[in-house]
Design a protein around this motif. Structure first.
Motif, PDB file in Angstrom:
ATOM      1  N   ALA A 108      14.036   3.840   4.075  1.00  0.00           N
ATOM      2  CA  ALA A 108      12.730   3.224   4.296  1.00  0.00           C
ATOM      3  C   ALA A 108      11.619   4.213   3.966  1.00  0.00           C
ATOM      4  N   ASN A 109      10.458   3.675   3.581  1.00  0.00           N
ATOM      5  CA  ASN A 109       9.321   4.573   3.408  1.00  0.00           C
ATOM      6  C   ASN A 109       8.154   4.193   4.332  1.00  0.00           C
ATOM      7  N   ALA A 110       8.415   3.261   5.256  1.00  0.00           N
ATOM      8  CA  ALA A 110       7.405   2.929   6.262  1.00  0.00           C
ATOM      9  C   ALA A 110       8.088   2.372   7.501  1.00  0.00           C
ATOM     10  N   VAL A 111       7.463   2.601   8.643  1.00  0.00           N
ATOM     11  CA  VAL A 111       7.939   1.986   9.883  1.00  0.00           C
ATOM     12  C   VAL A 111       6.759   1.215  10.448  1.00  0.00           C
ATOM     13  N   VAL A 112       6.950  -0.096  10.597  1.00  0.00           N
ATOM     14  CA  VAL A 112       5.823  -0.913  11.051  1.00  0.00           C
ATOM     15  C   VAL A 112       6.058  -1.440  12.460  1.00  0.00           C
ATOM     16  N   THR A 122       2.757   2.437  11.196  1.00  0.00           N
ATOM     17  CA  THR A 122       1.622   1.634  11.673  1.00  0.00           C
ATOM     18  C   THR A 122       2.047   0.790  12.869  1.00  0.00           C
ATOM     19  N   THR A 123       1.051   0.297  13.588  1.00  0.00           N
ATOM     20  CA  THR A 123       1.341  -0.624  14.688  1.00  0.00           C
ATOM     21  C   THR A 123       1.135  -2.059  14.218  1.00  0.00           C
ATOM     22  N   LEU A 124       0.853  -2.227  12.932  1.00  0.00           N
ATOM     23  CA  LEU A 124       0.637  -3.562  12.368  1.00  0.00           C
ATOM     24  C   LEU A 124       1.958  -4.120  11.863  1.00  0.00           C
ATOM     25  N   GLU A 125       1.901  -5.366  11.368  1.00  0.00           N
ATOM     26  CA  GLU A 125       3.134  -5.967  10.869  1.00  0.00           C
ATOM     27  C   GLU A 125       3.383  -5.638   9.401  1.00  0.00           C
ATOM     28  N   GLY A 126       2.673  -4.685   8.891  1.00  0.00           N
ATOM     29  CA  GLY A 126       2.864  -4.272   7.512  1.00  0.00           C
ATOM     30  C   GLY A 126       2.006  -3.062   7.251  1.00  0.00           C
ATOM     31  N   VAL A 127       1.905  -2.673   6.002  1.00  0.00           N
ATOM     32  CA  VAL A 127       1.033  -1.563   5.640  1.00  0.00           C
ATOM     33  C   VAL A 127      -0.107  -2.135   4.802  1.00  0.00           C
ATOM     34  N   PRO A 128      -1.346  -1.977   5.240  1.00  0.00           N
ATOM     35  CA  PRO A 128      -2.466  -2.558   4.506  1.00  0.00           C
ATOM     36  C   PRO A 128      -2.491  -2.089   3.048  1.00  0.00           C
ATOM     37  N   GLY A 129      -2.706  -3.030   2.160  1.00  0.00           N
ATOM     38  CA  GLY A 129      -2.793  -2.707   0.735  1.00  0.00           C
ATOM     39  C   GLY A 129      -1.448  -2.589   0.045  1.00  0.00           C
ATOM     40  N   ARG A 130      -0.356  -2.747   0.788  1.00  0.00           N
ATOM     41  CA  ARG A 130       0.987  -2.645   0.188  1.00  0.00           C
ATOM     42  C   ARG A 130       1.776  -3.880   0.613  1.00  0.00           C
ATOM     43  N   THR A 131       2.787  -4.224  -0.176  1.00  0.00           N
ATOM     44  CA  THR A 131       3.618  -5.350   0.239  1.00  0.00           C
ATOM     45  C   THR A 131       5.011  -4.861   0.597  1.00  0.00           C
ATOM     46  N   ILE A 132       5.587  -5.513   1.571  1.00  0.00           N
ATOM     47  CA  ILE A 132       6.932  -5.151   2.025  1.00  0.00           C
ATOM     48  C   ILE A 132       7.945  -5.758   1.067  1.00  0.00           C
ATOM     49  N   THR A 133       8.838  -4.910   0.546  1.00  0.00           N
ATOM     50  CA  THR A 133       9.835  -5.427  -0.396  1.00  0.00           C
ATOM     51  C   THR A 133      11.207  -5.549   0.256  1.00  0.00           C
ATOM     52  N   GLN A 134      11.404  -4.817   1.326  1.00  0.00           N
ATOM     53  CA  GLN A 134      12.732  -4.837   1.941  1.00  0.00           C
ATOM     54  C   GLN A 134      12.627  -4.500   3.428  1.00  0.00           C
ATOM     55  N   HIS A 135      13.380  -5.218   4.245  1.00  0.00           N
ATOM     56  CA  HIS A 135      13.425  -4.940   5.686  1.00  0.00           C
ATOM     57  C   HIS A 135      14.739  -4.262   6.040  1.00  0.00           C
ATOM     58  N   ALA A 191      14.985   6.037  10.024  1.00  0.00           N
ATOM     59  CA  ALA A 191      14.370   5.224   8.975  1.00  0.00           C
ATOM     60  C   ALA A 191      14.622   5.845   7.607  1.00  0.00           C
ATOM     61  N   ALA A 192      14.520   7.184   7.531  1.00  0.00           N
ATOM     62  CA  ALA A 192      14.722   7.878   6.256  1.00  0.00           C
ATOM     63  C   ALA A 192      16.156   7.703   5.773  1.00  0.00           C
ATOM     64  N   GLN A 193      17.088   7.735   6.713  1.00  0.00           N
ATOM     65  CA  GLN A 193      18.505   7.551   6.359  1.00  0.00           C
ATOM     66  C   GLN A 193      18.767   6.185   5.750  1.00  0.00           C
ATOM     67  N   TYR A 212      10.003   2.837  19.071  1.00  0.00           N
ATOM     68  CA  TYR A 212      10.783   1.937  18.241  1.00  0.00           C
ATOM     69  C   TYR A 212       9.881   1.159  17.290  1.00  0.00           C
ATOM     70  N   GLY A 213      10.462   0.721  16.208  1.00  0.00           N
ATOM     71  CA  GLY A 213       9.702  -0.012  15.209  1.00  0.00           C
ATOM     72  C   GLY A 213      10.632  -0.603  14.187  1.00  0.00           C
ATOM     73  N   THR A 214      10.070  -1.231  13.167  1.00  0.00           N
ATOM     74  CA  THR A 214      10.868  -1.844  12.121  1.00  0.00           C
ATOM     75  C   THR A 214      10.742  -1.023  10.846  1.00  0.00           C
ATOM     76  N   ALA A 215      11.889  -0.622  10.321  1.00  0.00           N
ATOM     77  CA  ALA A 215      11.884   0.178   9.102  1.00  0.00           C
ATOM     78  C   ALA A 215      11.782  -0.763   7.899  1.00  0.00           C
ATOM     79  N   VAL A 216      10.882  -0.459   6.990  1.00  0.00           N
ATOM     80  CA  VAL A 216      10.699  -1.297   5.799  1.00  0.00           C
ATOM     81  C   VAL A 216      10.490  -0.416   4.575  1.00  0.00           C
ATOM     82  N   ARG A 217      10.602  -1.058   3.417  1.00  0.00           N
ATOM     83  CA  ARG A 217      10.240  -0.381   2.171  1.00  0.00           C
ATOM     84  C   ARG A 217       9.043  -1.114   1.602  1.00  0.00           C
TER      85      ARG A 217
END
Lengths: 116, 147
Positions: free
Chosen positions: A86-90, A16-29, A81-83, A109-114
């Protein structure tokens, strides 16, 4: 945490181009991930584009070329990111720059998060 | 003399074909913009609380668009006196709207209700003839589709 214990296939990664994934919470950066590729035009396409240049309009050959390249850059970013597990890149951003005559660098480029 | 004729020929070709292509392109842009009007596109979203949505996905639309010989000639001429270069304004406008439309159409096919945090980027695609050549630009539009 090992890579094996957290397998995430690249296609399942949410971007996503947002700072998170809508409807989900980021648990790890995991921090910044990036992918880039440099592509040159090939002569066949350049000649065709040279003619198209006279009349203007869309240069389909180049559009495709850059789309493929951008996909490649994105894939490399996702691989990184997979390495990390991470399961999302925001907050993904793209940029294009021409580094040499007739060659362009595509960069993602982006930020890899779980996320849950 | 022959060289002059060739230049005039190319200018005429660029003018006629370029105008037709531009008119057709604008006509297609207008139709598609009306068709995709129901899905709003926002460039805000990064600094707001995350919107409610069942799914989110990145969508990218891109286009490489080139000016024609006539426009390049006009622009070259305008550079002498400075000021607005009308010839290139419509080119960039077409590129941006086309890229946005491609992103939107892709998102709509996936079932997006809106596209947020959209960014637009423009890059000059250098041609093999250096600066003297005809301008071609790449525009990309990307954002997060929500459904």
């Amino acid at each position: 945490m090992t890579y094996q214990s957290r397998p995430s296939s690249r296609s399942a990664i949410i971007i996503t181009t947002l700072e998170g994934v809508p409807g989900r919470t980021i648990t790890q950066h995991f921090g910044l991930v990036q992918g880039s590729t440099i592509r040159a035009k090939h002569i066949g396409r350049d000649i065709a584009a040279g003619f198209k240049n006279l009349v203007g309009g869309e240069l389909h050959g180049y559009t495709e070329l850059l789309q493929e390249a951008r996909q490649e850059a994105t894939d490399r970013m996702l691989q990184q990111a997979a390495q990390m597990g991470a399961n999302a890149v925001v907050n993904v951003r793209y940029s294009t720059s021409s580094v040499a005559q007739g060659a362009a660098e595509l960069f993602a480029y982006g930020t890899a998060v779980r996320v849950d | 003399m022959l060289e002059l004729l060739v230049i005039f020929g190319l200018l005429a070709l660029g003018y006629v074909a370029g105008s037709i292509i531009e008119q057709n392109h604008y006509a297609s842009i207008k139709v598609r913009e009306r068709r995709t009007q129901s899905v709003p596109v926002y460039n805000i979203g990064a600094k707001y609380p995350l919107p409610e949505a069942k799914g989110a996905k990145l969508f990218v639309g891109s286009v490489v668009i080139s000016s024609d010989y006539y426009k390049a000639f006009l622009a070259q001429f305008s550079k002498l006196i400075g000021g607005q270069i009308f010839a290139y304004e419509s080119l960039l406008d077409r590129g941006r709207r086309e890229a946005l439309l491609r992103m939107k159409e892709d998102a709509i096919r996936w079932g997006a209700k809106k596209v947020v945090n959209v960014r637009l980027e423009t890059a000059t695609i250098g041609n093999s003839h250096g600066d003297a050549g005809i301008l071609s630009i790449e525009v990309i539009a990307y954002g997060t589709g929500l459904r």
